[in-house]
Design an enzyme around this catalytic site. Structure first.
Site, PDB file in Angstrom:
ATOM      1  N   GLU A  98       0.964  -0.984  -0.075  1.00 58.84           N
ATOM      2  CA  GLU A  98       0.215   0.044   0.335  1.00 58.84           C
ATOM      3  C   GLU A  98       0.646   1.181   0.407  1.00 58.84           C
ATOM      4  O   GLU A  98       2.437   0.973   0.428  1.00 58.84           O
ATOM      5  CB  GLU A  98      -0.958   0.322   0.785  1.00 58.84           C
ATOM      6  CG  GLU A  98      -2.215  -0.751   0.851  1.00 58.84           C
ATOM      7  CD  GLU A  98      -2.280  -1.571   2.062  1.00 58.84           C
ATOM      8  OE1 GLU A  98      -3.722  -1.543   1.695  1.00 58.84           O
ATOM      9  OE2 GLU A  98      -2.638  -0.986   3.232  1.00 58.84           O
ATOM     10  N   CYS A 111       3.851   8.397   1.489  1.00 58.18           N
ATOM     11  CA  CYS A 111       3.764   7.701   2.498  1.00 58.18           C
ATOM     12  C   CYS A 111       4.563   6.403   1.420  1.00 58.18           C
ATOM     13  O   CYS A 111       2.761   5.644   1.400  1.00 58.18           O
ATOM     14  CB  CYS A 111       3.068   6.964   3.565  1.00 58.18           C
ATOM     15  SG  CYS A 111       3.245   5.809   5.225  1.00 58.18           S
ATOM     16  N   CYS A 118       5.987  -7.239   6.788  1.00 60.37           N
ATOM     17  CA  CYS A 118       7.154  -7.242   7.407  1.00 60.37           C
ATOM     18  C   CYS A 118       7.567  -8.306   8.534  1.00 60.37           C
ATOM     19  O   CYS A 118       6.547  -9.007   9.421  1.00 60.37           O
ATOM     20  CB  CYS A 118       7.163  -5.620   8.394  1.00 60.37           C
ATOM     21  SG  CYS A 118       7.864  -5.263   8.868  1.00 60.37           S
ATOM     22  N   CYS A 122       6.150  -5.930  15.823  1.00 65.45           N
ATOM     23  CA  CYS A 122       5.752  -5.120  16.705  1.00 65.45           C
ATOM     24  C   CYS A 122       3.987  -5.502  16.938  1.00 65.45           C
ATOM     25  O   CYS A 122       3.414  -5.515  15.710  1.00 65.45           O
ATOM     26  CB  CYS A 122       5.803  -3.675  16.148  1.00 65.45           C
ATOM     27  SG  CYS A 122       7.663  -3.408  15.858  1.00 65.45           S
ATOM     28  N   CYS A 125       1.113  -3.626  15.368  1.00 68.11           N
ATOM     29  CA  CYS A 125       1.317  -3.221  13.673  1.00 68.11           C
ATOM     30  C   CYS A 125       0.091  -3.848  12.716  1.00 68.11           C
ATOM     31  O   CYS A 125       1.021  -5.508  12.984  1.00 68.11           O
ATOM     32  CB  CYS A 125       2.552  -2.600  13.465  1.00 68.11           C
ATOM     33  SG  CYS A 125       2.925  -2.102  11.737  1.00 68.11           S
ATOM     34  N   GLU A 178      10.157  -2.658   7.156  1.00 69.17           N
ATOM     35  CA  GLU A 178      11.476  -2.007   7.283  1.00 69.17           C
ATOM     36  C   GLU A 178      12.113  -0.995   6.437  1.00 69.17           C
ATOM     37  O   GLU A 178      12.882  -2.797   5.768  1.00 69.17           O
ATOM     38  CB  GLU A 178      12.174  -2.739   8.538  1.00 69.17           C
ATOM     39  CG  GLU A 178      12.659  -2.314   9.586  1.00 69.17           C
ATOM     40  CD  GLU A 178      13.056  -1.240   9.601  1.00 69.17           C
ATOM     41  OE1 GLU A 178      12.117  -0.489  10.827  1.00 69.17           O
ATOM     42  OE2 GLU A 178      13.242  -0.684   9.112  1.00 69.17           O
ATOM     43  N   SER A 209      11.989   6.071   8.651  1.00 67.61           N
ATOM     44  CA  SER A 209      11.442   5.652   9.934  1.00 67.61           C
ATOM     45  C   SER A 209      11.895   4.568  10.239  1.00 67.61           C
ATOM     46  O   SER A 209      11.953   3.130   8.989  1.00 67.61           O
ATOM     47  CB  SER A 209      10.444   5.864   9.991  1.00 67.61           C
ATOM     48  OG  SER A 209       9.108   5.351  10.896  1.00 67.61           O
ATOM     49  N   HIS A 233       8.692   4.191  21.054  1.00 74.14           N
ATOM     50  CA  HIS A 233       7.244   3.665  22.124  1.00 74.14           C
ATOM     51  C   HIS A 233       6.974   3.038  22.762  1.00 74.14           C
ATOM     52  O   HIS A 233       5.765   3.100  24.020  1.00 74.14           O
ATOM     53  CB  HIS A 233       6.884   2.519  20.597  1.00 74.14           C
ATOM     54  CG  HIS A 233       6.743   2.485  19.535  1.00 74.14           C
ATOM     55  ND1 HIS A 233       5.974   3.770  18.840  1.00 74.14           N
ATOM     56  CD2 HIS A 233       6.973   1.978  18.277  1.00 74.14           C
ATOM     57  CE1 HIS A 233       5.726   3.524  17.864  1.00 74.14           C
ATOM     58  NE2 HIS A 233       6.404   2.607  17.538  1.00 74.14           N
ATOM     59  N   ASN A 308      -3.632   4.069  16.534  1.00 73.92           N
ATOM     60  CA  ASN A 308      -4.967   3.545  15.504  1.00 73.92           C
ATOM     61  C   ASN A 308      -5.238   1.891  14.914  1.00 73.92           C
ATOM     62  O   ASN A 308      -4.680   0.511  14.995  1.00 73.92           O
ATOM     63  CB  ASN A 308      -4.336   3.714  13.635  1.00 73.92           C
ATOM     64  CG  ASN A 308      -4.504   5.184  13.807  1.00 73.92           C
ATOM     65  OD1 ASN A 308      -5.470   5.889  14.068  1.00 73.92           O
ATOM     66  ND2 ASN A 308      -3.013   4.894  12.835  1.00 73.92           N
ATOM     67  N   CYS A 351      -1.474   5.265  10.243  1.00 73.06           N
ATOM     68  CA  CYS A 351      -0.010   4.129  10.770  1.00 73.06           C
ATOM     69  C   CYS A 351      -0.360   3.386  11.060  1.00 73.06           C
ATOM     70  O   CYS A 351      -1.596   2.977  11.526  1.00 73.06           O
ATOM     71  CB  CYS A 351       0.145   5.522  11.841  1.00 73.06           C
ATOM     72  SG  CYS A 351       1.034   6.899  11.130  1.00 73.06           S
TER      73      CYS A 351
HETATM   74  N1  SAH Z   1       9.217   0.032   9.994  1.00 72.79           N
HETATM   75  C1  SAH Z   1       9.461   1.412  10.220  1.00 72.79           C
HETATM   76  C2  SAH Z   1       8.516   2.295   9.480  1.00 72.79           C
HETATM   77  C3  SAH Z   1       7.228   1.790   9.198  1.00 72.79           C
HETATM   78  S1  SAH Z   1       5.551   1.716  10.445  1.00 72.79           S
HETATM   79  C4  SAH Z   1       9.274   1.929  11.730  1.00 72.79           C
HETATM   80  O1  SAH Z   1       9.004   0.607  12.336  1.00 72.79           O
HETATM   81  O2  SAH Z   1       9.413   2.654  11.755  1.00 72.79           O
HETATM   82  C5  SAH Z   1       5.257   4.253  10.644  1.00 72.79           C
HETATM   83  C6  SAH Z   1       5.056   4.125  11.679  1.00 72.79           C
HETATM   84  O3  SAH Z   1       3.715   4.104  12.318  1.00 72.79           O
HETATM   85  C7  SAH Z   1       5.848   3.446  12.743  1.00 72.79           C
HETATM   86  O4  SAH Z   1       6.353   4.525  13.980  1.00 72.79           O
HETATM   87  C8  SAH Z   1       4.820   2.746  13.569  1.00 72.79           C
HETATM   88  O5  SAH Z   1       6.049   2.825  14.430  1.00 72.79           O
HETATM   89  C9  SAH Z   1       3.706   3.362  13.977  1.00 72.79           C
HETATM   90  N2  SAH Z   1       2.322   2.655  13.855  1.00 72.79           N
HETATM   91  C10 SAH Z   1       1.623   0.961  13.757  1.00 72.79           C
HETATM   92  N3  SAH Z   1       1.263   0.168  13.712  1.00 72.79           N
HETATM   93  C11 SAH Z   1       0.574   1.791  13.926  1.00 72.79           C
HETATM   94  C12 SAH Z   1      -0.856   1.528  14.625  1.00 72.79           C
HETATM   95  N4  SAH Z   1      -1.399   0.468  14.684  1.00 72.79           N
HETATM   96  N5  SAH Z   1      -1.158   2.942  14.992  1.00 72.79           N
HETATM   97  C13 SAH Z   1      -0.744   4.139  15.226  1.00 72.79           C
HETATM   98  N6  SAH Z   1       1.084   3.828  14.817  1.00 72.79           N
HETATM   99  C14 SAH Z   1       1.958   2.706  14.382  1.00 72.79           C
END
Ligand code: SAH
Length: 377
Positions: A98, A111, A118, A122, A125, A178, A209, A233, A308, A351
């Site tokens: 996406e 974005c 991935c 995490c 996510c 990532e 990021s 985080h 989110n 996000c």
């Molecule tokens: N892998 C990279 C880039 C992708 S995520 C990273 O971890 O930075 C982009 C941002 O969205 C990151 O800061 C991630 O932690 C955040 N993110 C992931 N899931 C999310 C969620 N459910 N709600 C809000 N932010 C989220």
């Protein structure tokens, strides 16, 4: 574009300037032709060699035979009530990824994704839930920006005399994947985005990021100069080990060292630390103070992201008042902090909601009818 048969054509969107010059030379042409090509590709958005009228006919013929300018195919597009647009793009017969465009008053942020899925797992996510499929190629990464500019009408706008208004002003590697785990393809893409003959974005307007792949952060500092965001985080290792498992390998102290080294090396202003606000998990005033202790006096700013939700998660977003209190606490402690406005959540474009759903395999067998068919939720 139709599926090519015969020997594979080189996708020119994947070649940074020196590689493009070498390719052009390999076709028996002078390296400066690469400049003309880049002008057509990146300033005018031209995808057909036939239209590149100031190139010699013989050279155009060579290009048609051996090269292509091809961006990912669109499987589906969605528009949010707030103007955010999301595209589902085809990776191969059964996988998709996406890309999201977020318009704001003073800028337009694209974005983009760096991987299909991935591997980092995490816990908050949505992308993590589908696991890892594959790295995107440089051409697929650059192709996202090229495609978005086409879809948004930026190239046409640039052709009108007197108008030099960009629509995509910022690019962030915050989509699926990532980026530092796909270092080899991401670095040339970054260079093409910032090359003045490429998309000519300034280094402050291209942000990578990362969840904290420390060795690659040191390598990045040597190779390319772009803005850095880090997904922190949590203010301590115990919690971060749970939320961002890569922390078990590269704990916070090590991660922060790599951040400050990056800023020194690049003469950068600051690192943006992303901090997703999870109800009752990482949002207490004591945690805000612990976070401030880590970053105070450092070239750092914090971006608080309201969580989110996505299907299947137990986690909840911190209430707005709690987020405000957390921010106020950080500011009181002398650390710069902002709250990210949630955009596009009505189309799951916010996000952490990007999941690039797997296309239903039965529709895939229809081959060319793939575009526009329903995708599985
Ligand atoms: N892998 C990279 C880039 C992708 S995520 C990273 O971890 O930075 C982009 C941002 O969205 C990151 O800061 C991630 O932690 C955040 N993110 C992931 N899931 C999310 C969620 N459910 N709600 C809000 N932010 C989220």
């Amino acid at each position: 574009m139709p599926i090519q048969s015969g020997p594979e054509r080189v996708n020119l969107l994947g070649l940074e300037r020196p590689a493009l010059e070498a390719f052009v030379q390999g076709q028996g042409s002078k390296p400066f032709r690469a400049r003309q090509l880049m002008n057509w590709m990146y300033k005018r958005g031209e995808g057909s060699f036939e239209q590149m009228t100031d190139l010699a006919k013989v050279f155009r013929g060579e290009l048609v035979q051996h090269a292509e300018i091809h961006s990912p195919d669109i499987v589906k597009e969605q528009r949010s009530a707030d103007g955010t647009r999301k595209w589902l793009l085809k990776a191969d017969a059964s996988q998709a990824f996406e890309m999201v465009f977020i318009p704001e008053d003073d800028r337009g942020t694209l974005c983009i994704s760096s991987q299909v899925g991935c591997a980092l797992d995490c816990s908050f996510c949505a992308t993590a839930q589908q696991g890892f499929n594959r790295n995107l190629s440089t051409a697929e990464i650059v192709g996202q920006v090229w495609l978005a500019k086409r879809e948004l009408g930026e190239f046409e706008r640039a052709r009108e005399p007197g108008i030099d208004e960009r629509i995509v002003t910022n690019v962030v590697f915050m989509g699926m994947g990532e980026p530092l785990a796909n270092f080899r393809n991401v670095v040339p893409a970054l260079r093409i985005l910032m090359d003045d003959l490429g998309f000519d974005l300034s280094r402050r307007r291209v942000t990578l990021s990362t969840s904290g792949l420390v060795p690659q952060m040191y390598k990045l500092a040597e190779e390319v100069n772009c803005a850095l965001a880090v997904s922190l985080h949590a203010p301590d290792d115990e919690l971060r080990n749970e939320l961002v498992p890569i922390n078990r390998k590269h704990p916070i102290a090590e991660l922060l060292e790599a951040c400050w080294h990056y800023i020194d090396e690049q003469n950068g202003r600051s690192v943006t630390f992303e901090y997703v606000m999870l109800d009752g998990v990482n949002d207490s005033p004591a945690q805000a103070r612990a976070l401030a202790r880590l970053l105070k006096g450092r070239p750092a700013k914090i971006n608080l992201i309201p969580f989110n939700p996505f299907p299947g998660t137990q986690l909840r977003r911190s209430p707005a008042t709690v987020i405000q209190r957390f921010r106020d606490e950080l500011i009181q402690q002398g650390v710069l902090a902002t709250v990210r406005r949630t955009r596009g959540d009505d189309i799951d474009a916010a996000c952490g909601q990007l999941a690039g759903r797997v296309v239903d395999r039965t529709t895939v067998r229809l081959g060319s009818k793939l575009v526009g068919v329903a995708v599985q939720a």
